[in-house]
Design a protein around this motif. Structure first.
Motif, PDB file in Angstrom:
ATOM      1  N   SER A 101     -57.370   6.111-146.892  1.00  0.00           N
ATOM      2  CA  SER A 101     -56.816   6.859-148.043  1.00  0.00           C
ATOM      3  C   SER A 101     -55.258   6.972-148.162  1.00  0.00           C
ATOM      4  CB  SER A 101     -57.530   8.309-148.320  1.00  0.00           C
ATOM      5  OG  SER A 101     -56.820   9.079-147.138  1.00  0.00           O
ATOM      6  N   ALA A 102     -54.629   7.147-146.984  1.00  0.00           N
ATOM      7  CA  ALA A 102     -53.220   6.923-146.979  1.00  0.00           C
ATOM      8  C   ALA A 102     -52.558   5.736-147.359  1.00  0.00           C
ATOM      9  CB  ALA A 102     -52.602   7.650-145.766  1.00  0.00           C
ATOM     10  N   HIS A 103     -53.315   4.600-147.302  1.00  0.00           N
ATOM     11  CA  HIS A 103     -52.834   3.191-147.193  1.00  0.00           C
ATOM     12  C   HIS A 103     -53.424   2.598-148.695  1.00  0.00           C
ATOM     13  CE1 HIS A 103     -51.774   3.606-143.207  1.00  0.00           C
ATOM     14  NE2 HIS A 103     -52.988   4.006-142.771  1.00  0.00           N
ATOM     15  N   ILE A 104     -54.294   3.057-149.307  1.00  0.00           N
ATOM     16  CA  ILE A 104     -54.984   2.386-150.355  1.00  0.00           C
ATOM     17  C   ILE A 104     -54.730   3.094-151.726  1.00  0.00           C
ATOM     18  CG2 ILE A 104     -56.493   1.050-148.843  1.00  0.00           C
ATOM     19  CD1 ILE A 104     -58.715   3.218-149.957  1.00  0.00           C
ATOM     20  N   GLY A 105     -54.231   4.258-151.750  1.00  0.00           N
ATOM     21  CA  GLY A 105     -54.130   5.069-152.849  1.00  0.00           C
ATOM     22  C   GLY A 105     -55.262   5.891-153.241  1.00  0.00           C
ATOM     23  N   ALA A 106     -55.006   6.809-154.444  1.00  0.00           N
ATOM     24  CA  ALA A 106     -56.095   7.647-154.941  1.00  0.00           C
ATOM     25  C   ALA A 106     -57.245   6.903-155.339  1.00  0.00           C
ATOM     26  CB  ALA A 106     -55.503   8.919-155.590  1.00  0.00           C
ATOM     27  N   LEU A 107     -56.984   6.078-156.348  1.00  0.00           N
ATOM     28  CA  LEU A 107     -57.795   5.206-157.067  1.00  0.00           C
ATOM     29  C   LEU A 107     -58.953   4.478-156.326  1.00  0.00           C
ATOM     30  CD1 LEU A 107     -59.152   4.482-159.727  1.00  0.00           C
ATOM     31  CD2 LEU A 107     -57.323   2.585-159.751  1.00  0.00           C
ATOM     32  N   ALA A 108     -58.393   3.870-155.152  1.00  0.00           N
ATOM     33  CA  ALA A 108     -59.119   2.912-154.456  1.00  0.00           C
ATOM     34  C   ALA A 108     -60.116   3.946-153.394  1.00  0.00           C
ATOM     35  CB  ALA A 108     -58.431   2.107-153.417  1.00  0.00           C
ATOM     36  N   ALA A 110     -60.957   6.999-154.288  1.00  0.00           N
ATOM     37  CA  ALA A 110     -62.149   7.403-155.111  1.00  0.00           C
ATOM     38  C   ALA A 110     -63.185   6.359-155.349  1.00  0.00           C
ATOM     39  CB  ALA A 110     -61.636   7.952-156.619  1.00  0.00           C
ATOM     40  N   MET A 111     -62.848   5.171-155.366  1.00  0.00           N
ATOM     41  CA  MET A 111     -63.900   4.143-155.773  1.00  0.00           C
ATOM     42  C   MET A 111     -64.972   3.838-154.384  1.00  0.00           C
ATOM     43  SD  MET A 111     -61.511   1.234-157.804  1.00  0.00           S
ATOM     44  CE  MET A 111     -62.831   0.030-157.860  1.00  0.00           C
ATOM     45  N   LEU A 112     -64.079   3.876-153.129  1.00  0.00           N
ATOM     46  CA  LEU A 112     -64.871   3.877-151.928  1.00  0.00           C
ATOM     47  C   LEU A 112     -65.766   5.015-151.659  1.00  0.00           C
ATOM     48  CD1 LEU A 112     -62.243   2.669-149.544  1.00  0.00           C
ATOM     49  CD2 LEU A 112     -64.263   1.277-150.327  1.00  0.00           C
ATOM     50  N   GLU A 113     -65.354   6.247-151.992  1.00  0.00           N
ATOM     51  CA  GLU A 113     -66.212   7.480-152.057  1.00  0.00           C
ATOM     52  C   GLU A 113     -67.505   7.404-153.042  1.00  0.00           C
ATOM     53  OE1 GLU A 113     -62.911  10.933-150.873  1.00  0.00           O
ATOM     54  OE2 GLU A 113     -63.498  10.527-153.006  1.00  0.00           O
ATOM     55  N   LEU A 117     -71.286   7.186-151.720  1.00  0.00           N
ATOM     56  CA  LEU A 117     -72.335   8.192-152.322  1.00  0.00           C
ATOM     57  C   LEU A 117     -73.496   7.183-153.043  1.00  0.00           C
ATOM     58  CD1 LEU A 117     -70.303  10.812-153.847  1.00  0.00           C
ATOM     59  CD2 LEU A 117     -71.725  10.867-151.945  1.00  0.00           C
ATOM     60  N   ALA A 118     -73.055   6.087-153.603  1.00  0.00           N
ATOM     61  CA  ALA A 118     -74.031   5.318-154.263  1.00  0.00           C
ATOM     62  C   ALA A 118     -75.024   4.535-153.225  1.00  0.00           C
ATOM     63  CB  ALA A 118     -73.456   4.436-155.201  1.00  0.00           C
ATOM     64  N   ALA A 119     -74.618   4.514-151.894  1.00  0.00           N
ATOM     65  CA  ALA A 119     -75.220   3.353-151.158  1.00  0.00           C
ATOM     66  C   ALA A 119     -76.090   4.659-150.239  1.00  0.00           C
ATOM     67  CB  ALA A 119     -74.231   2.781-150.030  1.00  0.00           C
ATOM     68  N   LEU A 120     -75.881   5.878-150.583  1.00  0.00           N
ATOM     69  CA  LEU A 120     -76.676   6.878-149.754  1.00  0.00           C
ATOM     70  C   LEU A 120     -78.208   6.606-149.617  1.00  0.00           C
ATOM     71  CD1 LEU A 120     -74.797  10.315-149.583  1.00  0.00           C
ATOM     72  CD2 LEU A 120     -75.425   9.025-147.477  1.00  0.00           C
ATOM     73  N   PRO A 121     -78.890   6.581-151.154  1.00  0.00           N
ATOM     74  CA  PRO A 121     -80.257   6.313-151.020  1.00  0.00           C
ATOM     75  C   PRO A 121     -80.788   5.333-150.293  1.00  0.00           C
ATOM     76  CG  PRO A 121     -79.214   7.024-153.247  1.00  0.00           C
ATOM     77  CD  PRO A 121     -78.476   6.633-152.335  1.00  0.00           C
ATOM     78  N   ALA A 122     -79.921   3.946-150.189  1.00  0.00           N
ATOM     79  CA  ALA A 122     -80.367   2.827-149.677  1.00  0.00           C
ATOM     80  C   ALA A 122     -80.146   3.097-148.246  1.00  0.00           C
ATOM     81  CB  ALA A 122     -79.343   1.451-149.910  1.00  0.00           C
TER      82      ALA A 122
END
Length: 359
Positions: A101-108, A110-113, A117-122
Motif C-alpha cells: 500500500s505504501a508503494h501503490i497508493g490508496a486507489l490501487a 482499495a482495488m486489490l482489497e 474479497l471477491a476472490a474469497l468465495p472461489a
C-alpha cells in the motif's frame, strides 16, 4: 438457474441446520456473559462454525440436499484443517496488500482489497473440492472456478455483500438483542457456504466435478446394477443350454419377456448378450421371435437384425417361409440382392431349422 441457486440459502433452515444454529447461539450467548472466562468457549464454538461451514459446502457441492449433522469428526482440527488454511491465506494476502500500500497508493490498494474479497468465495470453493490446499492459492484454479460459475459467482458475491452490509446495519440500529444478531450471523454464514456449494453442484459439468450424489452418478450405479443382473440372467440361460436343456432356457427367456411386457428394450439387451456367446441357437430363436413382432412395424430394424444374425450364423433365417420371403424382399429393395438370395437359399437347405423351431 439463479432462482434455483437461491433455494440453497434455505438449506440451513432444515432441522439439522437449525439445531446447530440454536446450539451455537446459546453457546455464544453464554460465553459472552462469562467475560474473559468465556473466551476459550467462544473460540471453540467459532472454530466449530468455521469447520462446519466447509463440511456443509463440500456436502452440498456433492449433491446433498440435507445439511449434515454435526459430529466429532467434523470439528477435529487435525482432520478438518481448511478453516485454518483459509485464515492463513487471508492473513497472508492482507499483510501483502498492507506492505504494497505504501508503494501503490490508496486507489490501487482499495482495488486489490476489493479483488481479494471477491476472490474469497472461489478460495473457499477450491478448499472444499480440491485434492490439496495449494490449489487455493493458485490464481489459475481460482479463475477456473470464477469462469465456470459465470454469473452465479457474481450472485454469490452480491449475496455475501448484501448479508454483510445488512447485518452491519442491523447491528448499528440496536433493534435486535445480541443473541438474535448472533443467530442471524450464524445462519447467514451457513447459508453463504450452502450457496457456494450449490453453485459448484449446479456447474459441476463445467468444473469437471464428479459429485457423489449427482443424478448421473445415481443413474450410472443403477445401470451397473441392472447390467450385472442381466449378465447373471444370461449366464443362467447358457448354464441350462450347456446342460442340454435348451427348451428350458427358451422358456426362461419367454417368461422374462412376458414379465417385462415384451418391451423392445428387453429384446435389445437380450439380443446383444446372446450374441456374445459361441452357441447362437438361443440368439437365433430370440431373433426369430423378434423379427415376427418387428415385421410391419419396424421393417428397418428387422432387416438390420437379420444382417446381424447372418454375420454370426450364415444359416440363420426368419421363423417361417412367409417371413423369410418378406425380409428377402426388403433386402432386395434396399439393394442387397445377394443377401436376399442367400437368405432364401439358407431357408431351403438349413437342416437345423427344425431344431431351432423345436426349442
Amino acid at each position: 438457474m439463479h432462482a434455483r441457486l437461491l433455494r440453497y440459502l434455505l438449506l440451513p433452515a432444515r432441522p439439522a441446520g437449525l439445531l446447530l444454529v440454536g446450539v451455537l447461539t446459546l453457546g455464544f450467548a453464554f460465553s459472552g456473559s462469562a467475560g474473559m472466562f468465556g473466551v476459550p468457549m467462544f473460540l471453540v464454538l467459532a472454530s466449530w462454525l468455521f469447520m462446519y461451514g466447509y463440511v456443509l459446502l463440500e456436502h452440498v457441492a456433492h449433491g446433498a440436499r440435507e445439511p449434515p449433522v454435526l459430529s466429532v469428526e467434523m470439528v477435529n482440527p487435525v482432520a478438518e484443517y481448511r478453516p485454518l488454511v483459509q485464515l492463513i491465506i487471508v492473513g497472508a494476502v492482507w499483510l501483502a496488500i498492507r506492505a504494497l500500500s505504501a508503494h501503490i497508493g490508496a486507489l490501487a490498494t482499495a482495488m486489490l482489497e476489493a479483488l481479494a474479497l471477491a476472490a474469497l468465495p472461489a478460495c473457499a470453493a477450491v478448499l472444499a473440492i480440491a485434492d490439496t490446499f495449494w490449489h487455493a492459492i493458485n490464481p489459475l484454479a481460482l479463475w477456473h472456478v470464477v469462469r465456470a460459475l459465470k454469473s452465479s459467482y457474481l450472485m454469490i458475491v452480491a449475496v455475501a455483500l448484501l448479508a454483510g452490509f445488512g447485518l452491519a446495519g442491523i447491528a448499528r440500529t440496536g433493534a435486535l438483542a445480541s443473541w438474535e444478531l448472533d443467530a442471524l450471523l450464524i445462519y447467514a454464514w451457513l447459508a453463504l457456504f450452502a450457496l457456494i456449494g450449490g453453485a459448484l453442484f449446479e456447474h459441476r459439468a463445467e468444473l469437471g466435478l464428479e459429485a457423489i450424489h449427482a443424478p448421473e452418478r445415481l443413474a450410472q450405479r443403477l445401470q451397473r446394477q441392472l447390467d450385472a443382473e442381466r449378465d447373471r440372467f444370461v449366464d443362467g440361460l447358457f448354464a441350462q443350454a450347456r446342460g442340454g436343456n435348451l427348451r428350458g432356457a427358451w422358456q426362461t427367456i419367454e417368461q422374462r419377456l412376458e414379465a417385462e411386457q415384451q418391451q423392445r428394450d428387453v429384446y435389445e439387451w437380450l439380443n446383444a448378450r446372446l450374441a456374445r456367446h459361441e452357441d447362437q441357437r438361443l440368439g437365433n430363436r430370440l431373433a426369430q421371435a423378434w423379427i415376427h413382432r418387428l415385421l410391419g412395424h419396424d421393417n428397418g430394424r428387422a432387416v438390420e437384425l437379420v444382417r446381424e444374425r447372418l454375420s454370426l450364423d450364415a444359416s440363420f433365417h426368419p421363423r417361417t417361409h412367409a417371413e423369410t420371403l418378406r425380409v428377402a424382399e426388403l433386402l432386395r429393395l434396399s439393394g442387397q440382392r445377394v443377401g436376399a438370395e442367400g437368405l432364401l437359399a439358407s431357408f431351403e437347405r438349413d437342416a437345423r431349422a427344425s431344431d431351432i423351431s423345436a426349442l
